[in-house]
Design a protein around this motif. Sequence first.
Motif, PDB file in Angstrom:
ATOM      1  N   SER A 163       0.814  -1.217   0.000  1.00  0.00           N
ATOM      2  CA  SER A 163       0.000   0.000   0.000  1.00  0.00           C
ATOM      3  C   SER A 163       0.843   1.261   0.000  1.00  0.00           C
ATOM      4  O   SER A 163       0.345   2.350  -0.294  1.00  0.00           O
ATOM      5  N   LYS A 164       2.132   1.152   0.308  1.00  0.00           N
ATOM      6  CA  LYS A 164       3.026   2.311   0.340  1.00  0.00           C
ATOM      7  C   LYS A 164       3.651   2.613  -1.021  1.00  0.00           C
ATOM      8  O   LYS A 164       4.329   3.632  -1.176  1.00  0.00           O
ATOM      9  N   LEU A 165       3.458   1.733  -2.002  1.00  0.00           N
ATOM     10  CA  LEU A 165       4.245   1.825  -3.231  1.00  0.00           C
ATOM     11  C   LEU A 165       3.734   2.828  -4.252  1.00  0.00           C
ATOM     12  O   LEU A 165       4.440   3.151  -5.199  1.00  0.00           O
ATOM     13  N   GLY A 166       2.506   3.292  -4.108  1.00  0.00           N
ATOM     14  CA  GLY A 166       2.002   4.217  -5.120  1.00  0.00           C
ATOM     15  C   GLY A 166       0.598   4.670  -4.809  1.00  0.00           C
ATOM     16  O   GLY A 166       0.038   4.352  -3.759  1.00  0.00           O
ATOM     17  N   PRO A 167      -0.017   5.402  -5.710  1.00  0.00           N
ATOM     18  CA  PRO A 167      -1.390   5.864  -5.522  1.00  0.00           C
ATOM     19  C   PRO A 167      -2.341   4.687  -5.318  1.00  0.00           C
ATOM     20  O   PRO A 167      -2.209   3.640  -5.958  1.00  0.00           O
ATOM     21  N   VAL A 168      -3.310   4.889  -4.448  1.00  0.00           N
ATOM     22  CA  VAL A 168      -4.247   3.821  -4.099  1.00  0.00           C
ATOM     23  C   VAL A 168      -4.914   3.205  -5.324  1.00  0.00           C
ATOM     24  O   VAL A 168      -4.968   1.974  -5.457  1.00  0.00           O
ATOM     25  N   PRO A 169      -5.436   3.989  -6.276  1.00  0.00           N
ATOM     26  CA  PRO A 169      -6.126   3.372  -7.420  1.00  0.00           C
ATOM     27  C   PRO A 169      -5.221   2.449  -8.233  1.00  0.00           C
ATOM     28  O   PRO A 169      -5.666   1.408  -8.718  1.00  0.00           O
ATOM     29  N   ILE A 170      -3.957   2.830  -8.388  1.00  0.00           N
ATOM     30  CA  ILE A 170      -3.047   2.027  -9.204  1.00  0.00           C
ATOM     31  C   ILE A 170      -2.708   0.721  -8.499  1.00  0.00           C
ATOM     32  O   ILE A 170      -2.718  -0.361  -9.104  1.00  0.00           O
ATOM     33  N   GLY A 216      -5.937  -6.299  -7.819  1.00  0.00           N
ATOM     34  CA  GLY A 216      -7.292  -6.835  -7.867  1.00  0.00           C
ATOM     35  C   GLY A 216      -8.099  -6.592  -6.607  1.00  0.00           C
ATOM     36  O   GLY A 216      -9.049  -7.327  -6.322  1.00  0.00           O
ATOM     37  N   TYR A 217      -7.730  -5.576  -5.831  1.00  0.00           N
ATOM     38  CA  TYR A 217      -8.476  -5.198  -4.630  1.00  0.00           C
ATOM     39  C   TYR A 217      -9.299  -3.944  -4.909  1.00  0.00           C
ATOM     40  O   TYR A 217      -9.037  -3.214  -5.864  1.00  0.00           O
ATOM     41  N   SER A 218     -10.246  -3.683  -4.028  1.00  0.00           N
ATOM     42  CA  SER A 218     -10.987  -2.429  -4.131  1.00  0.00           C
ATOM     43  C   SER A 218     -10.113  -1.294  -3.608  1.00  0.00           C
ATOM     44  O   SER A 218      -9.274  -1.508  -2.716  1.00  0.00           O
ATOM     45  N   PRO A 219     -10.270  -0.077  -4.119  1.00  0.00           N
ATOM     46  CA  PRO A 219      -9.499   1.060  -3.594  1.00  0.00           C
ATOM     47  C   PRO A 219      -9.720   1.266  -2.098  1.00  0.00           C
ATOM     48  O   PRO A 219      -8.791   1.657  -1.374  1.00  0.00           O
ATOM     49  N   GLU A 220     -10.928   0.965  -1.601  1.00  0.00           N
ATOM     50  CA  GLU A 220     -11.216   1.146  -0.172  1.00  0.00           C
ATOM     51  C   GLU A 220     -10.349   0.222   0.677  1.00  0.00           C
ATOM     52  O   GLU A 220      -9.854   0.612   1.739  1.00  0.00           O
ATOM     53  N   THR A 221     -10.138  -1.007   0.207  1.00  0.00           N
ATOM     54  CA  THR A 221      -9.303  -1.952   0.963  1.00  0.00           C
ATOM     55  C   THR A 221      -7.858  -1.484   1.012  1.00  0.00           C
ATOM     56  O   THR A 221      -7.213  -1.495   2.067  1.00  0.00           O
ATOM     57  N   ILE A 222      -7.324  -1.066  -0.129  1.00  0.00           N
ATOM     58  CA  ILE A 222      -5.926  -0.608  -0.161  1.00  0.00           C
ATOM     59  C   ILE A 222      -5.779   0.681   0.642  1.00  0.00           C
ATOM     60  O   ILE A 222      -4.775   0.871   1.348  1.00  0.00           O
ATOM     61  N   GLU A 223      -6.783   1.552   0.576  1.00  0.00           N
ATOM     62  CA  GLU A 223      -6.736   2.784   1.359  1.00  0.00           C
ATOM     63  C   GLU A 223      -6.679   2.473   2.854  1.00  0.00           C
ATOM     64  O   GLU A 223      -5.930   3.106   3.606  1.00  0.00           O
ATOM     65  N   SER A 250       1.249   5.406   5.684  1.00  0.00           N
ATOM     66  CA  SER A 250       1.736   5.925   4.410  1.00  0.00           C
ATOM     67  C   SER A 250       0.747   6.938   3.854  1.00  0.00           C
ATOM     68  O   SER A 250      -0.444   6.843   4.047  1.00  0.00           O
ATOM     69  N   THR A 251       1.247   7.903   3.135  1.00  0.00           N
ATOM     70  CA  THR A 251       0.397   8.868   2.436  1.00  0.00           C
ATOM     71  C   THR A 251       0.921   9.064   1.028  1.00  0.00           C
ATOM     72  O   THR A 251       2.082   8.782   0.726  1.00  0.00           O
ATOM     73  N   TYR A 252       0.057   9.518   0.185  1.00  0.00           N
ATOM     74  CA  TYR A 252       0.488   9.751  -1.181  1.00  0.00           C
ATOM     75  C   TYR A 252       1.566  10.832  -1.235  1.00  0.00           C
ATOM     76  O   TYR A 252       2.477  10.775  -2.061  1.00  0.00           O
ATOM     77  N   ALA A 253       1.487  11.783  -0.328  1.00  0.00           N
ATOM     78  CA  ALA A 253       2.509  12.841  -0.310  1.00  0.00           C
ATOM     79  C   ALA A 253       3.882  12.247  -0.020  1.00  0.00           C
ATOM     80  O   ALA A 253       4.886  12.653  -0.616  1.00  0.00           O
ATOM     81  N   GLN A 254       3.942  11.267   0.896  1.00  0.00           N
ATOM     82  CA  GLN A 254       5.218  10.623   1.188  1.00  0.00           C
ATOM     83  C   GLN A 254       5.742   9.891  -0.042  1.00  0.00           C
ATOM     84  O   GLN A 254       6.940   9.890  -0.326  1.00  0.00           O
ATOM     85  N   TYR A 255       4.822   9.290  -0.779  1.00  0.00           N
ATOM     86  CA  TYR A 255       5.221   8.576  -1.995  1.00  0.00           C
ATOM     87  C   TYR A 255       5.814   9.547  -3.014  1.00  0.00           C
ATOM     88  O   TYR A 255       6.864   9.316  -3.592  1.00  0.00           O
ATOM     89  N   VAL A 256       5.117  10.661  -3.235  1.00  0.00           N
ATOM     90  CA  VAL A 256       5.592  11.648  -4.188  1.00  0.00           C
ATOM     91  C   VAL A 256       6.959  12.195  -3.766  1.00  0.00           C
ATOM     92  O   VAL A 256       7.866  12.357  -4.570  1.00  0.00           O
ATOM     93  N   GLY A 257       7.113  12.430  -2.470  1.00  0.00           N
ATOM     94  CA  GLY A 257       8.385  12.932  -1.972  1.00  0.00           C
ATOM     95  C   GLY A 257       9.525  11.956  -2.207  1.00  0.00           C
ATOM     96  O   GLY A 257      10.635  12.330  -2.589  1.00  0.00           O
TER      97      GLY A 257
END
Length: 486
Positions: free
Chosen positions: A444-451, A457-464, A472-479
């Motif tokens: 779940s830390k590797l990239g944006p939730v939808p990707i 093959g999971y729902s975005p809600e599960t990965i979120e 983890s946050t998307y901002a940390q990923y981008v950084g």
Amino acid sequence: MARPKAPEDADAYEACGRCGEHRPVAARWPDGLICQNCYRKAIRTSGTCAVCGHVGILPGTADDGPTCRTCSGVRINVDCVRCGAEDELYSQGRCWSCALSNYVDTALSAPNGGVPAQLEPLADALKRMQRANSGLTWIRQDHVQATLRMIATNGTITHEAIDELPKSRTRDFVRGLLIEHGVLPRRDHYLAAFSEWLTQIPNRVADDEHRRLVDRWIRWNFLRKFRAMDEVPRNAFLRAKQSITVGVDFLNWLTEHHVTFVDTTQGDVDRWLTSGPSTRQFIDRLIPWAQSARLINRDLIVPRHRRGTAPRMSASDQASATERLVHTDELSPRDRAIGILVLVFGQQLRKSLELRWSDITVNEDTVCVRLGSIDLELPPPLDAPWRELLTEPVNLRTASHPSSDWVFTGQSPGRPINPGHIATHLRDVFSARAARLGALHELSKLGPVPIVAEALGYSPETIEAHRVDSGSTYAQYVGAVRRQRL
């Protein structure tokens, strides 16, 4: 009393001319005494002779490979008196396949003689099994022959007719064979199993009023939903059974304490929950339904199951388990391939076992697996078990899977292997649940939730949910990505 001769007793037996072990002697061939183990191995070796090109049994040995009887000088009788094929003989000069064919004809014969036309596809499939010895081991059992005779003498073969037979694993297995070979139409396996299981429920409810309540609950809260599904998932089937079992136990407890369901209080619910195992919380499906249907007088609270409290494998333990998984000889290629899906890609066992070869791409350079809508490439050595599975698939030499597309075929006809069976195999290396949760925690830390969700093959809600849990946050990923580019 004389001491029995041990197979490895050098004083009791001469050394085998092939393996060198001191075991009971089965034959004397041109290359020396042959022990029973090597004899059985020799007469079960077939293919093309390395010397003359003859195709058949190859009992001899040579530098270039196994050789036929003529080239090796080995004298054995492996000629079936019925079909003339070279093969290991079972009895009365007949090979295993011919012996199996005889058992099939006998077990499936109708009262007027001969196999009924409707059962001919099943008879042909059993006779053509590559592993005829397995077929013989199965069909010679008294309960198997009894089941097959009942079906053969029952007239028209339908699911309803099979349902009338005594309930047994053999009956269900034969039904699966009949479906797989086109004798019976396919039907929802778990919906049928659930419907059959429900027949015992009325007898388990102590009170008539509660029995009517349970019947209504099952029809509206379970059967209605299941019949609307394309196919009932195994997990939904198991959850429904547990919920109904717990609901019935709760109603019987109320009866024992002289409490009607309509007058149940919060105190009754709390006493029930605190006086037994945690599985009693599964009344969280009965009580909310009853409240919505206005079948209970009070607003009752049942605590929901807490999520996210199961053990989770750490990243370091995942790395160690992965290393052991890909390099171990303890597990079969099938078990290692499934383990990779769980340990590396955070897949549920149930979902992993439903993969088909149409979801897998194997070529000289890459192995790709489609878990969601994206093909994920497996780098070496993660690809090795899949390549082995492709060349040596499992459970395709019996009548259970004549042309199956399942990657992980099971013992039951036309169905993948049972998740519980695989979980037991993997237990010595890792816990499947802890490994899956640990993998999702990291993935779940590797990239944006939808990707990530789309790839796995999971729902975005599960990965979120896993991403939030991992901090983890998307901002940390981008950084992190920006720092890598600097």
